[in-house]
Write an enzyme that holds these catalytic residues in place. Structure first.
Site, PDB file in Angstrom:
ATOM      1  N   LYS A  21       0.850  -1.191   0.000  1.00 32.67           N
ATOM      2  CA  LYS A  21       0.000   0.000   0.000  1.00 32.67           C
ATOM      3  C   LYS A  21       0.884   1.239   0.000  1.00 32.67           C
ATOM      4  CE  LYS A  21       0.729   2.036   3.304  1.00 32.67           C
ATOM      5  NZ  LYS A  21       1.990   2.628   3.849  1.00 32.67           N
ATOM      6  N   TYR A  69      -4.219   4.379   6.279  1.00 31.94           N
ATOM      7  CA  TYR A  69      -4.748   3.444   7.289  1.00 31.94           C
ATOM      8  C   TYR A  69      -6.060   3.966   7.869  1.00 31.94           C
ATOM      9  CZ  TYR A  69      -0.348   0.875   7.195  1.00 31.94           C
ATOM     10  OH  TYR A  69       0.730   0.131   6.795  1.00 31.94           O
TER      11      TYR A  69
HETATM   12  P1  NAD Z   1      12.383   2.091   1.335  1.00 26.76           P
HETATM   13  O1  NAD Z   1      12.702   3.404   0.738  1.00 26.76           O
HETATM   14  O2  NAD Z   1      13.052   1.730   2.622  1.00 26.76           O
HETATM   15  O3  NAD Z   1      12.666   0.914   0.316  1.00 26.76           O
HETATM   16  C1  NAD Z   1      12.464   1.072  -1.081  1.00 26.76           C
HETATM   17  C2  NAD Z   1      13.468   0.229  -1.836  1.00 26.76           C
HETATM   18  O4  NAD Z   1      13.328   0.541  -3.212  1.00 26.76           O
HETATM   19  C3  NAD Z   1      14.922   0.535  -1.456  1.00 26.76           C
HETATM   20  O5  NAD Z   1      15.622  -0.674  -1.351  1.00 26.76           O
HETATM   21  C4  NAD Z   1      15.439   1.343  -2.645  1.00 26.76           C
HETATM   22  O6  NAD Z   1      16.833   1.142  -2.864  1.00 26.76           O
HETATM   23  C5  NAD Z   1      14.624   0.762  -3.783  1.00 26.76           C
HETATM   24  N1  NAD Z   1      14.542   1.655  -4.934  1.00 26.76           N
HETATM   25  C6  NAD Z   1      14.684   1.250  -6.217  1.00 26.76           C
HETATM   26  N2  NAD Z   1      14.579   2.279  -7.063  1.00 26.76           N
HETATM   27  C7  NAD Z   1      14.387   3.368  -6.295  1.00 26.76           C
HETATM   28  C8  NAD Z   1      14.205   4.746  -6.610  1.00 26.76           C
HETATM   29  N3  NAD Z   1      14.185   5.203  -7.872  1.00 26.76           N
HETATM   30  N4  NAD Z   1      14.015   5.601  -5.577  1.00 26.76           N
HETATM   31  C9  NAD Z   1      13.987   5.166  -4.310  1.00 26.76           C
HETATM   32  N5  NAD Z   1      14.148   3.851  -3.945  1.00 26.76           N
HETATM   33  C10 NAD Z   1      14.351   2.977  -4.954  1.00 26.76           C
HETATM   34  O7  NAD Z   1      10.793   2.037   1.520  1.00 26.76           O
HETATM   35  P2  NAD Z   1       9.958   1.072   2.457  1.00 26.76           P
HETATM   36  O8  NAD Z   1       9.720   1.727   3.756  1.00 26.76           O
HETATM   37  O9  NAD Z   1      10.549  -0.274   2.446  1.00 26.76           O
HETATM   38  O10 NAD Z   1       8.544   1.097   1.689  1.00 26.76           O
HETATM   39  C11 NAD Z   1       8.355   0.362   0.498  1.00 26.76           C
HETATM   40  C12 NAD Z   1       6.854   0.214   0.224  1.00 26.76           C
HETATM   41  O11 NAD Z   1       6.263  -0.481   1.300  1.00 26.76           O
HETATM   42  C13 NAD Z   1       6.098   1.522   0.123  1.00 26.76           C
HETATM   43  O12 NAD Z   1       5.099   1.414  -0.852  1.00 26.76           O
HETATM   44  C14 NAD Z   1       5.465   1.693   1.492  1.00 26.76           C
HETATM   45  O13 NAD Z   1       4.264   2.444   1.470  1.00 26.76           O
HETATM   46  C15 NAD Z   1       5.192   0.277   1.862  1.00 26.76           C
HETATM   47  N6  NAD Z   1       5.184   0.063   3.313  1.00 26.76           N
HETATM   48  C16 NAD Z   1       4.162  -0.643   3.856  1.00 26.76           C
HETATM   49  C17 NAD Z   1       4.136  -0.876   5.211  1.00 26.76           C
HETATM   50  C18 NAD Z   1       3.057  -1.711   5.803  1.00 26.76           C
HETATM   51  O14 NAD Z   1       2.932  -1.762   7.013  1.00 26.76           O
HETATM   52  N7  NAD Z   1       2.271  -2.403   5.000  1.00 26.76           N
HETATM   53  C19 NAD Z   1       5.142  -0.373   6.029  1.00 26.76           C
HETATM   54  C20 NAD Z   1       6.184   0.329   5.440  1.00 26.76           C
HETATM   55  C21 NAD Z   1       6.195   0.540   4.069  1.00 26.76           C
END
Ligand code: NAD
Length: 404
Positions: free
Chosen positions: A153, A241
């Site tokens: 999400k 949420y």
């Molecule tokens: P994050 O930024 O920590 O991770 C994103 C990953 O994508 C990184 O490894 C990054 O290197 C990679 N990436 C590849 N191309 C990229 C670019 N052009 N720019 C930026 N990053 C790039 O993010 P996250 O916190 O892991 O979140 C990822 C997804 O998960 C999001 O959609 C977020 O909303 C969702 N999320 C959901 C929950 C939940 O409880 N369901 C919790 C946190 C995050």
């Protein structure tokens, strides 16, 4: 039906619950101790019944905070979903994690050779854990490669991208599930079931508050604070949420929204996204939800429901663990004991069961699109300084999570 037998489902309901004409009573206390045992037994029997079935292979795309902190460790708690592939732009990190989790070196991909997953028979499902603006591209490429998709999400960063993802799922005949973990989580399900049984009387008001502090120097927050990349700052990240929660708690869809924002543009974090947004949804039953989200507040994921004769508070209500529910009826307060689960393992196993044709798709692309359209409507109302925006575009969820 994953994990919950009929007995386990029945035990999630209040022991006594009279109609509002009588003496409305909420009384779970006598079952506090049994609830955990019943769910545990159901889970154990499900595990043994499934032991002989081939696991469903998952590729995780994007090895950031959520993937490394929750999802990849979560596979250890899965009974059906199995980590078989990784996709990352950082080969060192990907190879290290592959070695740690028994993923074959031949199933480590990068963003350039991603489409080769089509020829990898170990992958059934692609789990998209990328920044929001990348969800649509990789979900569509995965479906075109013949794979089912579980997508984090918010579903996308724009309504158009969300619609394109649904169109791709249809044209490729692949399953597309949006990872709304609270729709699979025992505390939220327990609350939904109490509400469906009218345990608080008619629900009148839902209040949600979802926010945290953000840090522009953290790469994981930098894209969230960019409107183009996140699709809405705190609203798309945390406020969703409250949007989704209001809808699944009340089991109806809002007719109208009014929203306002308070944003300090001198704060470098809030150049393209709003900070604090409050919004009010009006529902067909007459219920209202009042919601808040912010990227400049203490970490909070809380909701409350007020009915005619009772109220429920979940604070926290949507954390990964440590959630707490208090139910207050005419005979006093109860804190139902709810067994914690690994929410990510539950979702991945649910997706595996969907692929095997054993579970319904309760959070499909259409469910994600509804929230994308509501995010858009909230931002439209903010731009019009709180003017009402109609949201009655006839979406009906295919499955009530509480009934599945
Ligand atoms: P994050 O930024 O920590 O991770 C994103 C990953 O994508 C990184 O490894 C990054 O290197 C990679 N990436 C590849 N191309 C990229 C670019 N052009 N720019 C930026 N990053 C790039 O993010 P996250 O916190 O892991 O979140 C990822 C997804 O998960 C999001 O959609 C977020 O909303 C969702 N999320 C959901 C929950 C939940 O409880 N369901 C919790 C946190 C995050």
């Amino acid at each position: 039906m994953p994990l919950q037998s009929r007995a386990a489902r029945a035990s999630l309901l209040p022991t006594r619950c009279h109609d509002r004409d009588g003496d409305t009573v909420i009384d779970n206390i006598s079952r506090r101790e049994v609830l955990g045992a019943v769910i545990g037994a159901a889970a154990a029997s499900a595990v043994s019944a499934q032991a002989h079935v081939k696991p469903v292979g998952f590729a995780v795309v994007g090895l950031g905070k959520l993937a490394l902190g929750q999802i990849i460790p979560g596979f250890r708690n899965c009974r059906s979903a199995h980590l078989t592939a990784l996709v990352s732009g950082h080969p060192d990190k990907a190879n290290r994690i592959a070695a740690e989790h028994n993923v074959s070196a031949g199933s480590v991909y990068n963003y350039a050779n991603f489409d080769r997953i089509a020829a990898d028979p170990t992958i059934d499902v692609v789990y998209i854990v990328l920044p929001n603006f990348m969800h649509a591209e990789y979900a569509i490429r995965a479906m075109n490669a013949g794979k089912h998709v579980l997508c984090e999400k918010p579903m996308a960063s724009t309504v158009a991208d969300a619609e394109a993802m649904i169109a791709a799922a249809k044209s490729t005949n692949r399953k597309l599930m949006i990872a709304y973990r609270c729709q699979y989580e025992p505390l939220n399900l327990h609350a939904m079931r109490l509400l469906r049984r009218n345990a608080l009387g008619r629900p009148r008001l839902v209040v949600t508050n979802m926010g945290r502090q953000s840090d522009l120097s953290d790469p994981s927050d930098a894209w969230r604070l960019d409107m183009q990349k996140s699709g809405g700052g705190a609203l798309a990240d945390m406020g969703i949420y409250g949007i989704n929660g209001s809808r699944y708690l009340l089991n109806e869809e809002p007719l109208e929204v009014r929203a306002r924002a308070r944003t300090n543009r001198a704060d470098p974090r809030f150049q393209t996204v709003e900070d604090l947004i409050t919004w009010e949804f009006k529902f067909p039953s007459g219920a209202v939800s009042i919601n808040c989200t912010s990227f400049d507040q203490a970490g909070t994921m809380a909701w409350e429901v007020y009915g005619e004769v009772g109220k429920m508070t979940a604070d926290p209500g949507c954390f990964y663990n440590g959630n707490r529910l208090t139910v207050t009826g005419v005979r006093g307060e109860d804190e139902p004991k709810i067994v914690e689960i690994d929410q990510f393992a539950r979702e991945m196993d649910w997706m595996a069961d969907i692929v095997r044709g054993r579970a319904p798709l309760i959070s499909p692309g259409e469910e994600g699109l509804q929230d994308m359209r509501l995010i858009h409507a909230i931002l439209e109302s903010v731009a019009k300084d709180g003017a009402p925006v109609r949201t009655d575009w006839d979406y009906r969820r295919a499955h009530d999570p509480a009934a599945v």
